[in-house]
Enzyme design. Structure first.
Site, PDB file in Angstrom:
ATOM      1  CD  GLU A  72      -5.607   2.835  -0.599  1.00  0.00           C
ATOM      2  OE1 GLU A  72      -4.745   2.202  -1.249  1.00  0.00           O
ATOM      3  OE2 GLU A  72      -5.582   2.948   0.647  1.00  0.00           O
ATOM      4  CG  ASP A 120      -1.961   1.097   1.171  1.00  0.00           C
ATOM      5  OD1 ASP A 120      -2.459   1.377   0.065  1.00  0.00           O
ATOM      6  OD2 ASP A 120      -2.299   1.666   2.223  1.00  0.00           O
ATOM      7  CG  HIS A 162      -4.549  10.830   2.155  1.00  0.00           C
ATOM      8  ND1 HIS A 162      -5.629  10.801   3.011  1.00  0.00           N
ATOM      9  CD2 HIS A 162      -3.719   9.826   2.574  1.00  0.00           C
ATOM     10  CE1 HIS A 162      -5.474   9.835   3.896  1.00  0.00           C
ATOM     11  NE2 HIS A 162      -4.326   9.226   3.647  1.00  0.00           N
ATOM     12  CG  ASP A 176      -5.642  -0.346   2.986  1.00  0.00           C
ATOM     13  OD1 ASP A 176      -5.845  -1.511   3.370  1.00  0.00           O
ATOM     14  OD2 ASP A 176      -4.624   0.295   3.296  1.00  0.00           O
ATOM     15  CE  LYS A 191      -4.292   1.069   6.347  1.00  0.00           C
ATOM     16  NZ  LYS A 191      -5.194   2.131   5.845  1.00  0.00           N
ATOM     17  CD  GLU A 194      -6.564   4.446   4.326  1.00  0.00           C
ATOM     18  OE1 GLU A 194      -5.852   3.801   3.510  1.00  0.00           O
ATOM     19  OE2 GLU A 194      -6.116   4.928   5.371  1.00  0.00           O
TER      20      GLU A 194
END
Length: 423
Positions: free
Chosen positions: A209, A134, A141, A241, A261, A207
């Protein structure tokens, strides 16, 4: 330009004008039905073209292509055949689906055998993911998060503009769209507490992405350049994520993300090829300072893909809470992959590389609840009268993405996930 992208092409299959899966897209995925075990398919309009059926009937007479490669529970074996084969198969599928070709359209029994409605199929994980990285490639951000935790004057750490910051995540907990996730548990420490406590996160976040799938391996010790990188990328997916912000704040020093995570990440089921995204290439933002030579590149290496996040509370309809675009990424995919391999780390087919949260220049274009509510201090007001600082149990997060040019929309479908209570 590959002819399969020609905006003048039309299919004999009826496709809605606003469909994300016109004949110019043709993304690859894995699906099953009660009558069909997992296999490779291509999305076309509201349907899936079963490549396993076509392969058995010798519709793909290509060098070094074993048709049983389409009868697998992941795309990995097909991807491993290399870019010339991916491209040849996509071009052949395009040819078979064109309105001036009757190889399939002229045979009603074959149509019934090789076309499946997406609504009648289960879409599965498209690839087996050996490794997952990641990145942290959105300037806005990184600036937003840094400003919250270190103040605007120290928002970006000294290395951020010099290299694509990233970490190695947990590949085993990546799940496909439609798979619900449970609220994770972990250690957190309240600001006024002397010691941590253990329990469900109170700051669950998404998140927004995109991620790319590696399509070619390298040997241990080998590195590649940003220019070579595109030959190592099969295609892109939408990616969520998930993050437990309160757990992350307590555990991440000194080694970075861990349990906050690794509990889950979610991917969309269709992999859109770089060939299909070719019309949406754009130049990225100017990089200052100039990257070191191993990260330098010229030309249009970013993509203009519109992204949206919708939040759906239980019992309510979805509401759009964020719109942004992949063109806001500071570091390109080629730079990310070049940096990943620069120390000699070997790449494997199916590796997944996520962009990191993608945020644009305004509050409505932020790619996480952390930013949209500014660490919970400015809650979102929803149409049903409720508010959100972070995600609640039974909320559903929906992500969408597409590029559009010359009246043609190339999309990824939905990435949809519901949050369930902690076990």
């Amino acid at each position: 330009m590959i002819r399969a992208n020609d905006p003048a092409l039309h299919s004999w299959i009826e496709i809605a004008a606003d469909s994300e899966f016109p004949i110019q897209n043709l993304p690859f995925g894995i699906f099953s039905t009660p009558e069909r075990d997992p296999r490779v398919g291509v999305a076309i309009g509201e349907y899936i073209l079963d490549l396993c059926v076509l392969g058995r009937r010798d519709f793909f007479v290509l060098t070094d292509l074993d048709p049983t490669v389409f009868h697998r529970p992941s795309l990995n074996d097909f991807i491993a055949l290399g870019k010339p084969i991916w491209r040849a198969v996509r071009n052949r599928v395009s040819e078979l689906l064109r309105n001036d070709n009757d190889e399939i359209s002229g045979n009603s029994d074959l149509i019934r055998d090789c076309l499946v409605k997406q609504s009648d199929a289960e879409l599965l994980m498209p690839v087996h993911v050996p490794n997952y990285t990641d990145f942290y490639s959105s300037l806005q951000h990184a600036t937003n998060v840094g400003s919250m935790f270190r103040g605007p004057e120290n928002a970006l750490l000294p290395n951020w503009r010099h290299l694509p910051v990233g970490y190695h995540g947990r590949a085993s907990s990546i799940v496909v769209s439609g798979t619900a996730i449970h609220r994770p548990k972990g250690q957190t420490r309240a600001p006024d507490a002397a010691a941590p406590t253990f329990g469900p996160t109170r700051q669950l976040d998404f998140e927004l992405e995109v991620a790319f799938i590696a399509g070619r391996e390298t040997a241990l010790g080998q590195s590649i350049t940003p220019y070579e990188a595109e030959d190592y990328i099969f295609g892109l997916v939408l990616f969520n994520d998930w993050s437990a912000r309160d757990m992350q704040a307590w555990e991440y020093q000194p080694l970075g993300p861990f349990l906050a995570k690794s509990f889950a990440s979610s991917t969309s089921p269709w992999v859109v090829t770089l060939d299909a995204l070719e019309p949406f290439r754009v130049k990225g933002p100017e990089q200052d300072p100039r990257p070191l030579p191993y990260l330098e590149f010229l030309g249009s290496r970013h993509y203009d893909i519109n992204l949206e996040v919708l939040l759906q509370p239980q019992g309510s309809g979805p509401v759009s809470i964020s719109r942004t675009n992949t063109k806001h990424l500071y570091w390109s995919m080629g730079q990310q992959l070049a940096h990943q391999s620069s120390n000699g780390c070997n790449l494997q087919v199916g590796d997944l590389y996520a962009s990191g949260t993608i945020s644009g220049p305004g509050n409505g274009s932020y790619g996480s609840m952390l930013e949209l509510t500014w660490q919970g201090t400015q809650p979102l007001q929803l149409p049903d009268g409720s508010e959100r600082r972070f995600l609640e149990d039974y909320d559903t997060v929906i992500m969408r993405g597409f590029g559009e040019r010359n009246g043609i929309r190339i999309g990824f479908g939905e990435l949809k996930t519901q949050v369930l209570p902690a076990i």
